[in-house]
Design an enzyme around this catalytic site. Structure first.
Site, short mmCIF file in Angstrom:
data_model
loop_
_atom_site.label_atom_id
_atom_site.label_comp_id
_atom_site.label_asym_id
_atom_site.label_seq_id
_atom_site.Cartn_x
_atom_site.Cartn_y
_atom_site.Cartn_z
N HIS A 67 0.84 -1.20 0.00
CA HIS A 67 0.00 0.00 0.00
C HIS A 67 0.87 1.24 0.00
CE1 HIS A 67 0.62 -1.55 4.08
NE2 HIS A 67 0.71 -0.29 4.48
N CYS A 173 1.07 -4.33 17.74
CA CYS A 173 2.36 -4.72 17.17
C CYS A 173 3.21 -3.47 16.96
CB CYS A 173 2.19 -5.49 15.86
SG CYS A 173 1.38 -4.56 14.55
#
Length: 652
Positions: A67, A173
């Site tokens: 992306h 994360c």
């Protein structure tokens, strides 16, 4: 949200032929340009490839989600490629991932913080559901593919399920994107299969999503922290049994995590303001907790290293055409008649200034991980001591900062002391505000001051004196032995006090034309280049990634900074695994330097960066030594870490 509304049948390509990920991305971008969704192929391609350098966009089960955000994008959209032949060489969170389905997401610059992450989270969540990915792979037309994007392919009953227990969870994360959402979906799915209600709060790149309310937390039976960094606002979970694990664990052990939280938790979240995670002695909790604290500190420190190295690198590269690379620090360039020299001088100084805050940021967030906000102040002060800022402000000449070892010691101490004080000091309700605002900062900072004053600074000062005497006494023992001593000291702490002591002595010997700087300049660059190279080639050597995602990001930075002689880029590896990294660095530096010296390489000038290499006598010997040292560090790191991973997998 309706995922299918973010694309078009013309943007879904089947049976795509490609030999690597770049070819796949280029085909999808060309299709976006053809359909009028982007204004410039090259501009958007650059944005996507820059994002690829940050962390892997390959996920699991044959999926990849590259992306990019760019001003060239006219409308938020994604394109899809289903490959005829799966690609093995696509960096992924699952080392065995063979990419066959690719979603390329294009985001306008103005929507970077909203649509971007919503699409990523929606895709990540859906793709964790049984049958979803398989259904997409089985479709025969783009229209069928788009139809299935928003179809719930699970066979779960739609009726309201009755739960006897409730477990809450926090997932986070290092980058806060895919794994954060996939771990959440995995826990919720495992909970439904066990008959346990699981509610998950995602602490991702877009902040806290699905935040757990006080009422939900109060009623919960246990909490799971599936995080690679310290969870935010831990104080909300005080009194709850908890399990602490890595964010990837729920993807393969979701049921086990839930059952452990309910039946055999790691401990109970304690405290009012800081809500410490106190583990049982049998679970190896102290070591695991300290490791997580260090990882949290590293994740916040890496951007500081990158920013500092970038500023210095730009300055030095800009000075190369004028032959001023090693003179930029001279104060005369601060007031030079050439404005470009002034800018380059201050840009170089600016990079050095940013580096000064590397250890304060690291130690502050190590302490934060252990004691929440109560540890930030004393942790930051400890890191400032480790970086030698006190010598600057106190105008102490010749002061020896304790470097990364000092930051590690002082950061952990600040966290544990602040947590201890927060747990043990009990005040009346009317005086509660004094504890986090006055008492804890005052006492913890005082502890850090005395620890640094009487132990940390003297110990590293003593090491410096011992090292200086050792190197000076070795001056007559032979070229190779002296090269090995200088190289080992240089590689030990990557810019720390021992490194600087070795540098001062080596430069002095060279200035008196007693002994050249060959070993010194090689040892500076061998470690960062070697460890950086390891993060790039590990998958080719052992067939999988052996470094965590955040260390792979640090590795790219270390590799680049190594060529411009900034060894600090490798510090995150030393902080994460000092018992592995330090010995390998030392041996690699010794092998490389000794090889170059034996073959006749000679460098009298303090020019370790790549632009100083042409000034070496017998450059071929210098390059051979460099290759020997770098290769040893890269390969040894890969094989040692691969062996550790395999052992952990056998034990799992």
């Amino acid at each position: 949200m309706g995922i299918r509304n973010m694309t078009h049948p013309n943007l879904v390509l089947f049976d795509v032929e490609a030999n690597n990920k770049e070819q796949v991305i280029q085909q999808l971008i060309s299709n976006l340009y053809k359909e009028g969704y982007i204004d410039s192929e090259q501009t958007f391609l650059k944005a996507v490839l820059q994002r690829e350098e940050v962390s892997p966009t390959g996920l699991e089960k044959g999926l990849a989600i590259p992306h990019g955000k760019s001003c060239a994008v006219n409308k938020a959209v994604f394109a899809v490629a289903r490959l005829r032949t799966p690609l093995e060489e696509w960096p992924s969170i699952d080392p065995g991932n063979r990419v066959q389905l690719v979603f390329l997401i294009a985001i306008p610059e103005s929507e970077a913080g909203t649509t971007h992450l919503k699409i990523l989270s929606a895709l990540s969540t859906n793709l964790m559901r049984d049958g979803y990915l398989e259904g997409l792979m089985a479709t025969e037309t783009p229209e069928q593919f788009l139809h299935l994007l928003d179809v719930d392919t699970t066979n779960e009953p739609k009726t309201e399920q009755e739960f006897t227990k409730t477990v809450i969870a926090v997932t986070a994360c290092a980058t806060g994107i895919a794994h954060t959402y996939m771990a959440a979906e995995a826990l919720e799915k495992a909970g439904r299969e066990l008959g346990v209600k699981v509610l998950v709060e995602k602490q991702g790149a877009n902040g806290i999503e699905d935040q757990l309310s006080p009422e939900v937390i109060k009623k919960a039976d246990a909490v799971i922290f599936a995080t690679d960094i310290a969870p935010k606002q831990k104080e909300r979970f005080a009194g709850k049994p908890f399990v602490q694990t890595r964010v990837a664990e729920p993807l393969r052990k979701g049921k086990e995590m839930i059952q452990k939280a309910l039946n055999n938790p790691d401990g109970v979240v304690e405290g009012v303001e800081s809500a410490e995670l106190t583990t049982s002695s049998s679970g190896g909790g102290f070591f695991r907790e300290a490791v997580q604290a260090v990882m949290t500190g590293i994740s916040y420190m890496i951007p500081v290293i990158v920013a500092a190295g970038l500023m210095m690198g730009i300055a030095k590269l800009g000075a190369m055409p004028f032959g001023l690379v090693n003179e930029l620090g001279d104060p005369k360039y601060a007031t030079h008649s050439n404005e470009l020299f002034v800018i380059l001088h201050y840009l170089d100084m600016f990079g050095g200034l940013i580096f000064k805050f590397m250890y304060p940021i690291f130690a502050a967030f190590v302490a934060y991980s252990l004691a929440d906000r109560a540890g930030l102040v004393s942790g930051f002060i400890g890191g400032a001591f480790a970086g030698g800022l006190h010598y600057t402000f106190w105008a102490v000449e010749g002061g020896i900062p304790s470097g990364f070892l000092g930051a590690l010691i002082l950061g952990l101490t600040a966290g544990y002391v602040s947590r201890f004080l927060n747990q043990k000091i009990q005040l009346s309700k009317n005086l509660q505000a004094m504890k986090p605002m006055l008492i804890i900062p005052a006492i913890s900072v005082l502890v850090i001051f005395f620890l640094n004053f009487y132990i940390v600074d003297p110990v590293f000062g003593g090491l410096n004196i011992v090292l200086r005497n050792w190197i000076e006494s070795a001056a007559g023992t032979g070229d190779v032995i002296l090269a090995a001593i200088i190289a080992s000291a240089t590689a030990f702490d990557l810019g720390g006090p021992i490194n600087k002591a070795a540098g001062a002595i080596a430069i002095g010997l060279a200035a008196d034309h007693v002994y050249p700087l060959t070993a010194r300049v090689l040892a500076i660059v061998i470690s960062p280049i070697g460890i950086g190279l390891a993060t790039v080639v590990d998958k080719y050597i052992v067939g999988r990634r052996v470094f965590d995602e955040d260390l792979r990001i640090a590795g790219n930075t270390s590799l680049l900074l190594g060529f411009i002689a900034i060894s600090e880029g490798a510090i995150p590896f030393m902080l994460r695994n000092p018992l592995i990294t330090i010995p390998i660095n030392i041996i690699g530096a010794i092998l490389g330097s000794a090889t170059a010296v034996l073959l006749g390489a000679v460098q009298w000038l303090p020019l370790p960066a790549i632009w100083g290499w042409p000034m070496v006598e017998n450059l071929w010997a210098y390059i051979v030594g460099l290759v020997v040292g770098v290769s040893f560090i890269a390969l040894t790191n890969i094989f040692v870490r691969f062996s550790i991973l395999k052992r952990k997998e056998r034990q799992a």
